[in-house]
Design a protein around this motif. Structure first.
Motif, mmCIF file in Angstrom:
data_model
loop_
_atom_site.group_PDB
_atom_site.id
_atom_site.type_symbol
_atom_site.label_atom_id
_atom_site.label_comp_id
_atom_site.label_asym_id
_atom_site.label_seq_id
_atom_site.Cartn_x
_atom_site.Cartn_y
_atom_site.Cartn_z
ATOM 1 N N ILE A 34 0.812 -1.219 0.000
ATOM 2 C CA ILE A 34 0.000 0.000 0.000
ATOM 3 C C ILE A 34 0.848 1.272 0.000
ATOM 4 C CG2 ILE A 34 -0.449 0.390 2.466
ATOM 5 C CD1 ILE A 34 -3.474 0.562 1.525
ATOM 6 N N ASP A 35 1.945 1.312 0.751
ATOM 7 C CA ASP A 35 2.793 2.514 0.777
ATOM 8 C C ASP A 35 3.446 2.756 -0.582
ATOM 9 O OD1 ASP A 35 2.194 3.098 3.419
ATOM 10 O OD2 ASP A 35 3.835 1.868 4.173
ATOM 11 N N LYS A 36 3.976 1.689 -1.178
ATOM 12 C CA LYS A 36 4.604 1.806 -2.492
ATOM 13 C C LYS A 36 3.583 2.264 -3.533
ATOM 14 C CE LYS A 36 6.861 -0.949 -6.023
ATOM 15 N NZ LYS A 36 7.144 -2.286 -6.493
ATOM 16 N N TYR A 37 2.398 1.690 -3.474
ATOM 17 C CA TYR A 37 1.332 2.021 -4.409
ATOM 18 C C TYR A 37 0.923 3.488 -4.263
ATOM 19 C CZ TYR A 37 -2.495 0.456 -7.454
ATOM 20 O OH TYR A 37 -3.334 0.242 -8.509
ATOM 21 N N ASN A 38 0.814 3.969 -3.025
ATOM 22 C CA ASN A 38 0.466 5.370 -2.781
ATOM 23 C C ASN A 38 1.511 6.302 -3.379
ATOM 24 O OD1 ASN A 38 -1.975 5.063 -1.449
ATOM 25 N ND2 ASN A 38 -1.039 4.897 0.556
ATOM 26 N N ASP A 39 2.798 5.978 -3.194
ATOM 27 C CA ASP A 39 3.874 6.818 -3.716
ATOM 28 C C ASP A 39 3.877 6.852 -5.240
ATOM 29 O OD1 ASP A 39 4.670 7.341 -1.148
ATOM 30 O OD2 ASP A 39 6.301 5.883 -1.142
ATOM 31 N N GLU A 40 3.734 5.683 -5.871
ATOM 32 C CA GLU A 40 3.781 5.605 -7.327
ATOM 33 C C GLU A 40 2.608 6.320 -7.984
ATOM 34 O OE1 GLU A 40 3.877 1.471 -8.301
ATOM 35 O OE2 GLU A 40 5.998 1.258 -7.802
ATOM 36 N N ARG A 41 1.439 6.191 -7.428
ATOM 37 C CA ARG A 41 0.222 6.733 -8.057
ATOM 38 C C ARG A 41 -0.289 7.995 -7.384
ATOM 39 N NH1 ARG A 41 -2.509 2.145 -11.289
ATOM 40 N NH2 ARG A 41 -0.795 0.710 -11.323
ATOM 41 N N GLN A 42 0.461 8.478 -6.401
ATOM 42 C CA GLN A 42 0.097 9.677 -5.659
ATOM 43 C C GLN A 42 -1.331 9.589 -5.120
ATOM 44 O OE1 GLN A 42 0.982 12.880 -8.343
ATOM 45 N NE2 GLN A 42 3.174 12.648 -8.041
ATOM 46 N N LEU A 43 -1.586 8.455 -4.465
ATOM 47 C CA LEU A 43 -2.886 8.211 -3.857
ATOM 48 C C LEU A 43 -2.749 8.256 -2.345
ATOM 49 C CD1 LEU A 43 -3.962 5.187 -6.064
ATOM 50 C CD2 LEU A 43 -4.805 7.519 -6.244
ATOM 51 N N ASN A 44 -3.855 8.266 -1.668
ATOM 52 C CA ASN A 44 -3.846 8.238 -0.211
ATOM 53 C C ASN A 44 -4.720 7.070 0.248
ATOM 54 O OD1 ASN A 44 -3.296 8.969 2.403
ATOM 55 N ND2 ASN A 44 -4.921 10.502 2.495
ATOM 56 N N LEU A 45 -4.265 5.843 -0.064
ATOM 57 C CA LEU A 45 -5.007 4.639 0.313
ATOM 58 C C LEU A 45 -4.595 4.193 1.705
ATOM 59 C CD1 LEU A 45 -4.663 2.601 -2.994
ATOM 60 C CD2 LEU A 45 -6.550 4.067 -2.305
ATOM 61 N N SER A 46 -5.536 3.587 2.409
ATOM 62 C CA SER A 46 -5.267 3.063 3.744
ATOM 63 C C SER A 46 -6.066 1.784 3.932
ATOM 64 C CB SER A 46 -5.670 4.078 4.802
ATOM 65 O OG SER A 46 -5.660 3.487 6.078
ATOM 66 N N MET A 47 -5.465 0.797 4.624
ATOM 67 C CA MET A 47 -6.184 -0.442 4.907
ATOM 68 C C MET A 47 -7.387 -0.189 5.814
ATOM 69 S SD MET A 47 -5.581 -3.144 3.419
ATOM 70 C CE MET A 47 -4.442 -3.811 2.268
ATOM 71 N N LYS A 48 -7.409 0.958 6.483
ATOM 72 C CA LYS A 48 -8.574 1.302 7.298
ATOM 73 C C LYS A 48 -9.813 1.453 6.419
ATOM 74 C CE LYS A 48 -5.934 3.733 10.821
ATOM 75 N NZ LYS A 48 -5.624 5.033 11.411
ATOM 76 N N ASN A 49 -9.589 1.752 5.144
ATOM 77 C CA ASN A 49 -10.690 1.931 4.195
ATOM 78 C C ASN A 49 -10.935 0.685 3.354
ATOM 79 O OD1 ASN A 49 -10.771 4.580 5.106
ATOM 80 N ND2 ASN A 49 -9.382 5.282 3.526
ATOM 81 N N ALA A 50 -10.340 -0.440 3.729
ATOM 82 C CA ALA A 50 -10.505 -1.674 2.954
ATOM 83 C C ALA A 50 -11.954 -2.139 3.000
ATOM 84 C CB ALA A 50 -9.589 -2.760 3.496
ATOM 85 N N ASP A 51 -12.428 -2.579 1.861
ATOM 86 C CA ASP A 51 -13.784 -3.098 1.754
ATOM 87 C C ASP A 51 -13.851 -4.437 2.498
ATOM 88 O OD1 ASP A 51 -16.301 -3.942 1.002
ATOM 89 O OD2 ASP A 51 -16.030 -3.481 -1.114
ATOM 90 N N PRO A 52 -14.811 -4.628 3.395
ATOM 91 C CA PRO A 52 -14.900 -5.902 4.105
ATOM 92 C C PRO A 52 -15.352 -7.047 3.206
ATOM 93 C CG PRO A 52 -16.750 -4.516 4.686
ATOM 94 C CD PRO A 52 -15.834 -3.687 3.824
ATOM 95 N N LYS A 53 -15.850 -6.719 2.040
ATOM 96 C CA LYS A 53 -16.322 -7.729 1.092
ATOM 97 C C LYS A 53 -15.250 -7.965 0.023
ATOM 98 C CE LYS A 53 -20.593 -7.818 2.732
ATOM 99 N NZ LYS A 53 -21.215 -8.970 3.299
ATOM 100 N N GLY A 54 -15.083 -9.209 -0.360
ATOM 101 C CA GLY A 54 -14.165 -9.565 -1.439
ATOM 102 C C GLY A 54 -12.709 -9.526 -1.012
ATOM 103 N N GLY A 55 -11.899 -10.242 -1.747
ATOM 104 C CA GLY A 55 -10.470 -10.284 -1.497
ATOM 105 C C GLY A 55 -9.847 -11.438 -2.261
ATOM 106 N N TYR A 56 -8.554 -11.603 -2.084
ATOM 107 C CA TYR A 56 -7.809 -12.594 -2.851
ATOM 108 C C TYR A 56 -6.619 -13.045 -2.014
ATOM 109 C CZ TYR A 56 -5.750 -14.487 -7.150
ATOM 110 O OH TYR A 56 -5.246 -15.319 -8.117
#
Length: 106
Positions: free
Chosen positions: A36-58
């Motif tokens: 998630i940190d690497k992804y945020n830096d590369e795409r200039q996003l502000n993602l957090s696992m606190k916002n993870a959807d409780p439905k679905g996954g892999y």
């Protein structure tokens, strides 16, 4: 081996290398907690696992035997179902156990 699936602990204790990766949906991106940190830096996003959807996954699991053989299994959770890491691991281990006979030290 009995009909009972080996645990991750038993596999590691028996000399197997086990790598597990759980991916979750965060703002429509399927991403792991490690990435998630690497992804945020590369795409200039502000993602957090606190916002993870409780439905679905892999979940993926990769096992390397003491002899150096590699085996991989995957389990996908529908976006309609609640994601459960333990169930996903059991599905992956069950799929691997059907194909391969893991020698577990007692």
């Amino acid at each position: 081996m009995s009909n009972q699936l080996p645990t991750i602990h038993q596999l590691r204790k028996s000399g197997y290398k086990v790598r597990i990766n759980h991916l979750r949906y965060v703002s429509d991106y399927l991403i792991s907690k490690r990435e998630i940190d690497k992804y945020n830096d590369e795409r200039q996003l502000n993602l957090s696992m606190k916002n993870a959807d409780p439905k679905g996954g892999y979940t993926t699991i990769e096992i390397t035997t003491p002899m150096g053989e590699n085996f991989k299994s995957e389990a996908a959770c529908s976006k309609k179902d609640s994601f459960n890491r333990r169930i996903a691991l059991q599905i992956c281990l069950g799929r691997l156990a059907k194909k391969h006979n893991f020698q577990i030290k007692e």
